[in-house]
Design a protein around this motif. Structure first.
Motif, PDB file in Angstrom:
ATOM      1  N   GLY A   5       0.819  -1.202   0.000  1.00  0.00           N
ATOM      2  CA  GLY A   5       0.000   0.000   0.000  1.00  0.00           C
ATOM      3  C   GLY A   5       0.856   1.257   0.000  1.00  0.00           C
ATOM      4  N   GLU A   6       1.929   1.251   0.805  1.00  0.00           N
ATOM      5  CA  GLU A   6       2.833   2.397   0.835  1.00  0.00           C
ATOM      6  C   GLU A   6       3.605   2.516  -0.470  1.00  0.00           C
ATOM      7  OE1 GLU A   6       4.919   5.739   1.925  1.00  0.00           O
ATOM      8  OE2 GLU A   6       3.116   4.854   2.828  1.00  0.00           O
ATOM      9  N   LEU A   7       4.040   1.395  -1.017  1.00  0.00           N
ATOM     10  CA  LEU A   7       4.740   1.424  -2.301  1.00  0.00           C
ATOM     11  C   LEU A   7       3.842   2.048  -3.368  1.00  0.00           C
ATOM     12  CD1 LEU A   7       7.540   0.361  -3.372  1.00  0.00           C
ATOM     13  CD2 LEU A   7       6.266  -1.581  -4.284  1.00  0.00           C
ATOM     14  N   ALA A   8       2.580   1.665  -3.376  1.00  0.00           N
ATOM     15  CA  ALA A   8       1.636   2.217  -4.349  1.00  0.00           C
ATOM     16  C   ALA A   8       1.427   3.712  -4.135  1.00  0.00           C
ATOM     17  CB  ALA A   8       0.301   1.478  -4.258  1.00  0.00           C
ATOM     18  N   ARG A   9       1.353   4.144  -2.881  1.00  0.00           N
ATOM     19  CA  ARG A   9       1.168   5.573  -2.609  1.00  0.00           C
ATOM     20  C   ARG A   9       2.347   6.388  -3.142  1.00  0.00           C
ATOM     21  NH1 ARG A   9      -1.481   3.360   1.908  1.00  0.00           N
ATOM     22  NH2 ARG A   9       0.420   3.171   3.174  1.00  0.00           N
ATOM     23  N   ARG A  10       3.536   5.818  -3.054  1.00  0.00           N
ATOM     24  CA  ARG A  10       4.720   6.540  -3.538  1.00  0.00           C
ATOM     25  C   ARG A  10       4.793   6.562  -5.063  1.00  0.00           C
ATOM     26  NH1 ARG A  10       9.636   5.089   0.720  1.00  0.00           N
ATOM     27  NH2 ARG A  10       8.363   5.280   2.622  1.00  0.00           N
ATOM     28  N   TRP A  11       4.340   5.471  -5.684  1.00  0.00           N
ATOM     29  CA  TRP A  11       4.495   5.359  -7.138  1.00  0.00           C
ATOM     30  C   TRP A  11       3.310   5.916  -7.912  1.00  0.00           C
ATOM     31  CZ3 TRP A  11       8.534   4.676 -10.119  1.00  0.00           C
ATOM     32  CH2 TRP A  11       9.684   4.080  -9.587  1.00  0.00           C
ATOM     33  N   ARG A  12       2.155   6.035  -7.307  1.00  0.00           N
ATOM     34  CA  ARG A  12       0.969   6.474  -8.054  1.00  0.00           C
ATOM     35  C   ARG A  12       1.168   7.851  -8.704  1.00  0.00           C
ATOM     36  NH1 ARG A  12      -4.426   4.713  -8.932  1.00  0.00           N
ATOM     37  NH2 ARG A  12      -5.107   6.068 -10.623  1.00  0.00           N
ATOM     38  N   PRO A  13       1.698   8.856  -7.990  1.00  0.00           N
ATOM     39  CA  PRO A  13       1.910  10.146  -8.663  1.00  0.00           C
ATOM     40  C   PRO A  13       2.921  10.063  -9.798  1.00  0.00           C
ATOM     41  CG  PRO A  13       1.989  10.394  -6.276  1.00  0.00           C
ATOM     42  CD  PRO A  13       2.025   8.924  -6.552  1.00  0.00           C
ATOM     43  N   ILE A  14       3.898   9.172  -9.670  1.00  0.00           N
ATOM     44  CA  ILE A  14       4.885   8.988 -10.734  1.00  0.00           C
ATOM     45  C   ILE A  14       4.229   8.337 -11.946  1.00  0.00           C
ATOM     46  CG2 ILE A  14       7.061   7.866 -11.350  1.00  0.00           C
ATOM     47  CD1 ILE A  14       7.791   7.973  -8.347  1.00  0.00           C
ATOM     48  N   LEU A  15       3.427   7.315 -11.706  1.00  0.00           N
ATOM     49  CA  LEU A  15       2.708   6.670 -12.800  1.00  0.00           C
ATOM     50  C   LEU A  15       1.783   7.653 -13.505  1.00  0.00           C
ATOM     51  CD1 LEU A  15       1.949   3.282 -11.029  1.00  0.00           C
ATOM     52  CD2 LEU A  15       3.186   3.512 -13.196  1.00  0.00           C
ATOM     53  N   ASP A  16       1.169   8.537 -12.726  1.00  0.00           N
ATOM     54  CA  ASP A  16       0.301   9.555 -13.337  1.00  0.00           C
ATOM     55  C   ASP A  16       1.117  10.497 -14.225  1.00  0.00           C
ATOM     56  OD1 ASP A  16      -1.908   8.488 -12.104  1.00  0.00           O
ATOM     57  OD2 ASP A  16      -1.959   9.967 -10.477  1.00  0.00           O
ATOM     58  N   ALA A  17       2.353  10.808 -13.818  1.00  0.00           N
ATOM     59  CA  ALA A  17       3.220  11.652 -14.647  1.00  0.00           C
ATOM     60  C   ALA A  17       3.566  10.942 -15.952  1.00  0.00           C
ATOM     61  CB  ALA A  17       4.490  12.015 -13.880  1.00  0.00           C
ATOM     62  N   PHE A  18       3.768   9.649 -15.884  1.00  0.00           N
ATOM     63  CA  PHE A  18       4.033   8.892 -17.103  1.00  0.00           C
ATOM     64  C   PHE A  18       2.775   8.790 -17.974  1.00  0.00           C
ATOM     65  CE2 PHE A  18       7.973   7.881 -15.072  1.00  0.00           C
ATOM     66  CZ  PHE A  18       8.851   7.644 -16.129  1.00  0.00           C
ATOM     67  N   GLU A  19       1.619   8.723 -17.359  1.00  0.00           N
ATOM     68  CA  GLU A  19       0.383   8.747 -18.136  1.00  0.00           C
ATOM     69  C   GLU A  19       0.249  10.081 -18.871  1.00  0.00           C
ATOM     70  OE1 GLU A  19      -3.524   7.878 -19.596  1.00  0.00           O
ATOM     71  OE2 GLU A  19      -1.795   6.655 -19.027  1.00  0.00           O
ATOM     72  N   ASP A  20       0.547  11.176 -18.185  1.00  0.00           N
ATOM     73  CA  ASP A  20       0.482  12.489 -18.826  1.00  0.00           C
ATOM     74  C   ASP A  20       1.454  12.576 -20.001  1.00  0.00           C
ATOM     75  OD1 ASP A  20      -1.396  13.271 -16.965  1.00  0.00           O
ATOM     76  OD2 ASP A  20       0.036  14.343 -15.691  1.00  0.00           O
ATOM     77  N   ALA A  21       2.601  11.883 -19.878  1.00  0.00           N
ATOM     78  CA  ALA A  21       3.618  11.917 -20.929  1.00  0.00           C
ATOM     79  C   ALA A  21       3.348  10.919 -22.045  1.00  0.00           C
ATOM     80  CB  ALA A  21       4.995  11.654 -20.328  1.00  0.00           C
ATOM     81  N   GLY A  22       2.419   9.984 -21.829  1.00  0.00           N
ATOM     82  CA  GLY A  22       2.137   8.956 -22.829  1.00  0.00           C
ATOM     83  C   GLY A  22       3.227   7.911 -22.921  1.00  0.00           C
ATOM     84  N   VAL A  23       3.838   7.578 -21.774  1.00  0.00           N
ATOM     85  CA  VAL A  23       4.982   6.657 -21.738  1.00  0.00           C
ATOM     86  C   VAL A  23       4.699   5.555 -20.725  1.00  0.00           C
ATOM     87  CG1 VAL A  23       7.457   6.448 -21.271  1.00  0.00           C
ATOM     88  CG2 VAL A  23       6.567   8.526 -22.343  1.00  0.00           C
ATOM     89  N   ASP A  24       5.007   4.304 -21.083  1.00  0.00           N
ATOM     90  CA  ASP A  24       4.846   3.182 -20.166  1.00  0.00           C
ATOM     91  C   ASP A  24       6.038   3.104 -19.214  1.00  0.00           C
ATOM     92  OD1 ASP A  24       2.404   2.169 -21.257  1.00  0.00           O
ATOM     93  OD2 ASP A  24       3.534   1.352 -22.939  1.00  0.00           O
ATOM     94  N   LEU A  25       5.760   2.927 -17.931  1.00  0.00           N
ATOM     95  CA  LEU A  25       6.801   2.793 -16.919  1.00  0.00           C
ATOM     96  C   LEU A  25       7.021   1.305 -16.666  1.00  0.00           C
ATOM     97  CD1 LEU A  25       8.761   3.782 -14.816  1.00  0.00           C
ATOM     98  CD2 LEU A  25       6.839   4.361 -13.332  1.00  0.00           C
ATOM     99  N   CYS A  26       8.182   0.806 -17.083  1.00  0.00           N
ATOM    100  CA  CYS A  26       8.448  -0.632 -17.096  1.00  0.00           C
ATOM    101  C   CYS A  26       9.340  -1.015 -15.917  1.00  0.00           C
ATOM    102  CB  CYS A  26       9.113  -1.035 -18.401  1.00  0.00           C
ATOM    103  SG  CYS A  26       8.179  -0.539 -19.866  1.00  0.00           S
ATOM    104  N   TYR A  27       8.787  -1.752 -14.973  1.00  0.00           N
ATOM    105  CA  TYR A  27       9.546  -2.192 -13.817  1.00  0.00           C
ATOM    106  C   TYR A  27      10.311  -3.472 -14.167  1.00  0.00           C
ATOM    107  CZ  TYR A  27       6.537   1.020 -11.219  1.00  0.00           C
ATOM    108  OH  TYR A  27       5.867   2.133 -10.764  1.00  0.00           O
ATOM    109  N   GLU A  28      11.617  -3.439 -13.957  1.00  0.00           N
ATOM    110  CA  GLU A  28      12.396  -4.663 -14.096  1.00  0.00           C
ATOM    111  C   GLU A  28      12.166  -5.501 -12.846  1.00  0.00           C
ATOM    112  OE1 GLU A  28      16.930  -6.313 -14.894  1.00  0.00           O
ATOM    113  OE2 GLU A  28      16.513  -4.160 -15.038  1.00  0.00           O
TER     114      GLU A  28
END
Length: 351
Positions: free
Chosen positions: A162-185
């Protein structure tokens, strides 16, 4: 169907103080000379100014133009080290501080804020560079509790994700705004290291459309996970691909955990392409089957072979495994050309 693009090479393991490994221009020329057509670029100031790229289209155009002069395309940017710092368990604070600039070391909150800012810059830079995928790590809060002894208290894993998601959600939203997939290794040491943990995270971020996977079968060999079935399950989320070999040779003394051994002494070891156990013919076949449209990128890591030899051999290895997909079915020559009325007649149905 689409033909995989490549071969490409991840530059992180090849940066150095001496030419041709000292500048992006020199590295691009070196990679092209080995037969590579693309590079995956770490956002390291020795090669690339991430802050400038996020705001300057001119700088980005200069980068892509310079690479094009060598016949090289940019495949993805990488923020593996910054992504790691989005979530750091306190047990690893001292070790991971070395990934951060001096001004935020020994200050976990400032370090996390810096890492988050770096990822958001990478989203904007990727858009300016015309990229559609980005490579990173998830970081880890639960990793020290991977083995359930001592018994984990109820809710620990759920709270960590849950905490990991809270930290990454705004970052994922920034990638959505940019039209870029965020690929986790998916990588041991990260909270996202296999299919189950990726699914936990995906649920926690509300199935975010930009939460994607960098597929690297070497990490699955070392975990003894079925790396071919993984493609069948998660192919719709696989948006980046590291071509890296590995071997797993357990004996009567050690297995997956490796007995705290160095890489050369472990049962599971990364190897140069063709020297390990991974069935790349099957992997490239599945990637073609599922219409993977991205790049095949060599990530060289080997505890035995010289890196320059691994890089030289890797370009040809990848090229030989890329399947140029068919433009028509192999049995088209035998097509009957039946119209709808004939089809209904064949089924015993009145036209």
């Amino acid at each position: 169907m689409k033909t995989i693009k490549g071969p490409a090479i991840f530059l992180a393991q090849f940066m150095g103080a001496e030419a041709p490994f000292d500048t992006l221009d020199n590295l691009a020329g070196w990679a092209a000379g080995l037969g590579y057509e693309g590079i995956q670029l770490p956002t390291d100031k020795r090669l690339f100014d991430l802050e400038l790229a996020a705001d300057s289209q001119t700088y980005c155009d200069d980068i892509t133009g310079m690479l094009a002069s060598h016949g090289i395309a940019l495949t993805e940017l990488s923020t593996h080290l910054q992504g790691q710092l989005v979530a750091v368990h306190p047990a690893y604070d001292a070790l991971f501080d070395g990934f951060a600039p001096a001004q935020v070391r020994a200050n976990p909150q400032a370090r996390q804020a810096w890492a988050t800012s770096q990822l958001k810059l990478a989203a904007r830079a990727s858009r300016r560079l015309g990229l559609n995928a980005h490579a990173s790590f998830s970081g880890a809060l639960a990793w020290p509790y991977l083995y359930p002894w001592p018994q984990r208290p109820a809710g620990l894993v759920e709270e960590a994700f849950g905490e990991l998601a809270r930290r990454w959600r705004p970052i994922l939203d920034a990638f959505e705004d940019a039209g870029v997939d965020l690929c986790y290794e998916l990588h041991p040491g990260e909270d996202l290291h296999d299919g189950v943990t990726f699914e936990r995270f995906l649920e926690a971020v509300g199935n975010h459309p930009r939460a994607s996977i960098l597929y690297d079968p070497s990490h699955f060999v070392l975990q003894q996970l079925d790396y071919l079935a993984f493609i069948d399950i998660y192919h719709t989320r696989i948006k980046a691909f590291h071509v890296k070999d590995a071997e797993f040779r357990p004996d009567g003394r050690q297995g997956v955990y490796g007995g705290y051994g160095n890489w050369v002494d472990r049962a599971g070891r990364f190897r140069s392409l063709g020297d390990g156990q991974i069935d790349f013919k099957a992997i490239f076949s599945k990637m073609a089957q599922y219409d993977y449209a991205g790049w095949a990128v060599l990530e060289w890591e080997c505890c035995l072979k010289h890196p320059e030899d691994g890089a030289r051999e890797g370009a040809d290895f990848i090229r030989r495994h890329i399947i140029r997909v068919a433009e028509r079915a192999f049995d088209d020559f035998a097509g009957s050309g039946a119209d709808r009325a004939q089809l209904r007649t064949l089924m015993g149905i009145a036209p």
